[in-house]
Design a protein around this motif. Structure first.
Motif, PDB file in Angstrom:
ATOM      1  N   SER A 187       6.885  57.717  52.908  1.00 28.53           N
ATOM      2  CA  SER A 187       5.520  57.785  52.381  1.00 28.53           C
ATOM      3  C   SER A 187       4.613  56.780  53.079  1.00 28.53           C
ATOM      4  CB  SER A 187       5.543  57.513  50.880  1.00 28.53           C
ATOM      5  OG  SER A 187       6.049  56.216  50.636  1.00 28.53           O
ATOM      6  N   SER A 188       4.840  56.542  54.347  1.00 29.94           N
ATOM      7  CA  SER A 188       4.038  55.550  55.038  1.00 29.94           C
ATOM      8  C   SER A 188       2.609  56.036  55.215  1.00 29.94           C
ATOM      9  CB  SER A 188       4.649  55.207  56.408  1.00 29.94           C
ATOM     10  OG  SER A 188       4.577  56.304  57.255  1.00 29.94           O
ATOM     11  N   SER A 189       1.711  55.296  54.632  1.00 27.85           N
ATOM     12  CA  SER A 189       0.290  55.573  54.762  1.00 27.85           C
ATOM     13  C   SER A 189      -0.463  54.524  53.981  1.00 27.85           C
ATOM     14  CB  SER A 189      -0.061  56.960  54.220  1.00 27.85           C
ATOM     15  OG  SER A 189       0.136  56.994  52.827  1.00 27.85           O
ATOM     16  N   ALA A 190      -1.749  54.542  54.122  1.00 26.29           N
ATOM     17  CA  ALA A 190      -2.576  53.646  53.336  1.00 26.29           C
ATOM     18  C   ALA A 190      -2.625  54.159  51.898  1.00 26.29           C
ATOM     19  CB  ALA A 190      -3.975  53.585  53.930  1.00 26.29           C
ATOM     20  N   SER A 191      -3.091  53.316  50.998  1.00 16.16           N
ATOM     21  CA  SER A 191      -3.119  53.697  49.588  1.00 16.16           C
ATOM     22  C   SER A 191      -4.246  54.664  49.266  1.00 16.16           C
ATOM     23  CB  SER A 191      -3.273  52.451  48.716  1.00 16.16           C
ATOM     24  OG  SER A 191      -4.560  51.896  48.903  1.00 16.16           O
ATOM     25  N   ASN A 192      -5.236  54.756  50.138  1.00 16.14           N
ATOM     26  CA  ASN A 192      -6.420  55.577  49.919  1.00 16.14           C
ATOM     27  C   ASN A 192      -7.264  55.097  48.751  1.00 16.14           C
ATOM     28  OD1 ASN A 192      -5.964  57.201  52.107  1.00 16.14           O
ATOM     29  ND2 ASN A 192      -4.819  58.720  50.949  1.00 16.14           N
ATOM     30  N   LEU A 193      -7.061  53.862  48.308  1.00 10.66           N
ATOM     31  CA  LEU A 193      -7.924  53.286  47.292  1.00 10.66           C
ATOM     32  C   LEU A 193      -9.135  52.700  47.999  1.00 10.66           C
ATOM     33  CD1 LEU A 193      -5.322  51.443  45.023  1.00 10.66           C
ATOM     34  CD2 LEU A 193      -6.347  53.696  44.679  1.00 10.66           C
ATOM     35  N   GLY A 194     -10.307  53.200  47.665  1.00  8.46           N
ATOM     36  CA  GLY A 194     -11.534  52.724  48.296  1.00  8.46           C
ATOM     37  C   GLY A 194     -12.004  51.420  47.692  1.00  8.46           C
ATOM     38  N   PRO A 195     -12.951  50.746  48.354  1.00  7.84           N
ATOM     39  CA  PRO A 195     -13.429  49.462  47.862  1.00  7.84           C
ATOM     40  C   PRO A 195     -14.069  49.535  46.480  1.00  7.84           C
ATOM     41  CG  PRO A 195     -14.540  50.081  49.913  1.00  7.84           C
ATOM     42  CD  PRO A 195     -13.550  51.140  49.602  1.00  7.84           C
ATOM     43  N   SER A 196     -14.521  50.702  46.087  1.00 10.48           N
ATOM     44  CA  SER A 196     -15.135  50.827  44.763  1.00 10.48           C
ATOM     45  C   SER A 196     -14.123  51.197  43.681  1.00 10.48           C
ATOM     46  CB  SER A 196     -16.247  51.877  44.804  1.00 10.48           C
ATOM     47  OG  SER A 196     -15.694  53.140  45.125  1.00 10.48           O
ATOM     48  N   ASN A 197     -12.859  51.384  44.054  1.00 10.01           N
ATOM     49  CA  ASN A 197     -11.842  51.768  43.092  1.00 10.01           C
ATOM     50  C   ASN A 197     -11.357  50.535  42.327  1.00 10.01           C
ATOM     51  OD1 ASN A 197      -9.380  52.560  41.800  1.00 10.01           O
ATOM     52  ND2 ASN A 197      -9.193  54.244  43.254  1.00 10.01           N
ATOM     53  N   PRO A 198     -11.456  50.526  41.010  1.00  9.40           N
ATOM     54  CA  PRO A 198     -11.020  49.365  40.227  1.00  9.40           C
ATOM     55  C   PRO A 198      -9.520  49.074  40.381  1.00  9.40           C
ATOM     56  CG  PRO A 198     -12.242  50.925  38.850  1.00  9.40           C
ATOM     57  CD  PRO A 198     -12.065  51.555  40.179  1.00  9.40           C
ATOM     58  N   ALA A 199      -8.712  50.089  40.659  1.00  9.79           N
ATOM     59  CA  ALA A 199      -7.265  49.867  40.823  1.00  9.79           C
ATOM     60  C   ALA A 199      -6.982  48.978  42.031  1.00  9.79           C
ATOM     61  CB  ALA A 199      -6.539  51.193  40.960  1.00  9.79           C
ATOM     62  N   LEU A 200      -7.759  49.119  43.094  1.00  6.24           N
ATOM     63  CA  LEU A 200      -7.578  48.270  44.276  1.00  6.24           C
ATOM     64  C   LEU A 200      -7.933  46.826  43.945  1.00  6.24           C
ATOM     65  CD1 LEU A 200      -6.971  47.903  47.286  1.00  6.24           C
ATOM     66  CD2 LEU A 200      -9.367  48.442  47.735  1.00  6.24           C
ATOM     67  N   ALA A 201      -9.057  46.638  43.287  1.00  9.35           N
ATOM     68  CA  ALA A 201      -9.470  45.281  42.913  1.00  9.35           C
ATOM     69  C   ALA A 201      -8.444  44.639  41.979  1.00  9.35           C
ATOM     70  CB  ALA A 201     -10.841  45.316  42.251  1.00  9.35           C
ATOM     71  N   THR A 202      -7.908  45.406  41.050  1.00  8.54           N
ATOM     72  CA  THR A 202      -6.898  44.884  40.126  1.00  8.54           C
ATOM     73  C   THR A 202      -5.643  44.465  40.877  1.00  8.54           C
ATOM     74  OG1 THR A 202      -7.750  46.273  38.344  1.00  8.54           O
ATOM     75  CG2 THR A 202      -5.500  45.449  38.102  1.00  8.54           C
ATOM     76  N   ARG A 203      -5.168  45.330  41.802  1.00 12.47           N
ATOM     77  CA  ARG A 203      -3.954  44.996  42.560  1.00 12.47           C
ATOM     78  C   ARG A 203      -4.158  43.741  43.400  1.00 12.47           C
ATOM     79  NH1 ARG A 203      -2.207  44.697  47.308  1.00 12.47           N
ATOM     80  NH2 ARG A 203      -3.815  45.930  48.283  1.00 12.47           N
ATOM     81  N   ILE A 204      -5.282  43.658  44.081  1.00  7.95           N
ATOM     82  CA  ILE A 204      -5.546  42.491  44.925  1.00  7.95           C
ATOM     83  C   ILE A 204      -5.657  41.226  44.074  1.00  7.95           C
ATOM     84  CG2 ILE A 204      -7.289  41.416  46.422  1.00  7.95           C
ATOM     85  CD1 ILE A 204      -7.681  44.161  47.707  1.00  7.95           C
ATOM     86  N   PHE A 205      -6.343  41.322  42.944  1.00 11.77           N
ATOM     87  CA  PHE A 205      -6.495  40.175  42.055  1.00 11.77           C
ATOM     88  C   PHE A 205      -5.135  39.706  41.539  1.00 11.77           C
ATOM     89  CE2 PHE A 205      -7.283  38.235  37.885  1.00 11.77           C
ATOM     90  CZ  PHE A 205      -8.156  37.227  38.253  1.00 11.77           C
ATOM     91  N   GLU A 206      -4.264  40.645  41.139  1.00  6.09           N
ATOM     92  CA  GLU A 206      -2.926  40.296  40.648  1.00  6.09           C
ATOM     93  C   GLU A 206      -2.080  39.676  41.757  1.00  6.09           C
ATOM     94  OE1 GLU A 206      -1.413  43.911  38.975  1.00  6.09           O
ATOM     95  OE2 GLU A 206      -2.632  43.713  37.149  1.00  6.09           O
ATOM     96  N   ASP A 207      -2.122  40.278  42.957  1.00  8.63           N
ATOM     97  CA  ASP A 207      -1.365  39.719  44.084  1.00  8.63           C
ATOM     98  C   ASP A 207      -1.854  38.321  44.443  1.00  8.63           C
ATOM     99  OD1 ASP A 207       0.159  42.002  44.197  1.00  8.63           O
ATOM    100  OD2 ASP A 207      -0.694  42.756  46.067  1.00  8.63           O
ATOM    101  N   ALA A 208      -3.156  38.120  44.415  1.00  5.21           N
ATOM    102  CA  ALA A 208      -3.710  36.788  44.718  1.00  5.21           C
ATOM    103  C   ALA A 208      -3.240  35.775  43.696  1.00  5.21           C
ATOM    104  CB  ALA A 208      -5.231  36.850  44.771  1.00  5.21           C
ATOM    105  N   GLY A 209      -3.162  36.171  42.441  1.00  6.76           N
ATOM    106  CA  GLY A 209      -2.682  35.267  41.401  1.00  6.76           C
ATOM    107  C   GLY A 209      -1.226  34.884  41.595  1.00  6.76           C
ATOM    108  N   LYS A 210      -0.409  35.843  42.023  1.00 13.12           N
ATOM    109  CA  LYS A 210       1.011  35.575  42.249  1.00 13.12           C
ATOM    110  C   LYS A 210       1.236  34.669  43.464  1.00 13.12           C
ATOM    111  CE  LYS A 210       2.435  40.109  40.535  1.00 13.12           C
ATOM    112  NZ  LYS A 210       2.903  41.432  40.969  1.00 13.12           N
ATOM    113  N   GLN A 211       0.403  34.837  44.500  1.00 13.56           N
ATOM    114  CA  GLN A 211       0.618  34.122  45.757  1.00 13.56           C
ATOM    115  C   GLN A 211      -0.158  32.814  45.860  1.00 13.56           C
ATOM    116  OE1 GLN A 211       0.365  36.589  49.310  1.00 13.56           O
ATOM    117  NE2 GLN A 211       0.661  38.403  48.061  1.00 13.56           N
ATOM    118  N   SER A 212      -1.099  32.613  44.980  1.00 19.78           N
ATOM    119  CA  SER A 212      -1.969  31.446  45.066  1.00 19.78           C
ATOM    120  C   SER A 212      -1.178  30.142  44.942  1.00 19.78           C
ATOM    121  CB  SER A 212      -3.024  31.515  43.961  1.00 19.78           C
ATOM    122  OG  SER A 212      -3.880  30.405  44.057  1.00 19.78           O
TER     123      SER A 212
END
Length: 181
Positions: free
Chosen positions: A80-105
């Motif tokens: 299933s190699s491909s991009a997630s197709n979540l656009g910058p306006s998609n709240p799911a992308l912002a949520t994933r990035i925010f959660e990942d940043a919290g884990k890695q910070s």
């Protein structure tokens, strides 16, 4: 009618043999002779000869004692190699990035590098910029109980400078060298 169908079917059979059998066999043969490593997947083997992965495909590493690659939209599965197709306006992308940043910070180290939070176009990019690896040095050093300076030298040894683009580090190669420490 047979004056039309018979030549058409003959041409279809001929073109199928040429483009579906002969051409792929010739290309595969040339690739095996000219570029055998790449034609066989650019496999990376450990000292014992065991295949550890490919230098072209990201591998998942978890736990504090390993350098982590960028996130994978396909859970590191080549099917299933491909991009997630979540656009910058998609709240799911912002949520994933925010959660990942919290884990890695890491307190006191500034923001998590963007490359550690975003997926690549294929979802399987094996490289990270040196800055994204450097951000992980303290975590890996603490987990392995080695000086940060040792890991910094290891990082510097694994920086690749491609002909085009910025310097990168292959995370699999770096983790294999880390395993040898």
């Amino acid at each position: 009618m047979s004056n039309i169908i018979r030549p058409a079917l003959s041409l279809l059979a001929l073109m199928t043999l040429i483009t579906g059998v002969a051409y792929p066999l010739v290309v595969t043969g040339v690739a095996q002779v000219a570029f055998p490593d790449q034609a066989n997947g650019s496999l990376v083997r450990d000292a014992g000869g065991k295949v550890r992965g490919s230098s072209l495909i990201a591998q998942e590493f978890t736990g504090d004692s390993w350098f982590h690659p960028r996130p994978s939209a396909g859970a590191f599965a080549t099917v299933s190699s491909s991009a997630s197709n979540l656009g910058p306006s998609n709240p799911a992308l912002a949520t994933r990035i925010f959660e990942d940043a919290g884990k890695q910070s890491v307190p006191g180290q500034g923001p998590v590098p963007l490359a550690s939070l975003t997926t690549s176009g294929s979802g399987l990019d094996p490289h990270l910029p040196p800055e994204a690896i450097a951000y992980q040095l303290a975590r890996v050093a603490a987990a392995r109980k080695v000086p940060v300076s040792t890991l910094q030298r290891l990082l510097e040894e694994h920086i690749e400078s491609p002909l085009v683009g910025p310097p990168v580090v292959n995370v699999l190669a770096l983790n294999m060298a880390l395993e040898q420490l």
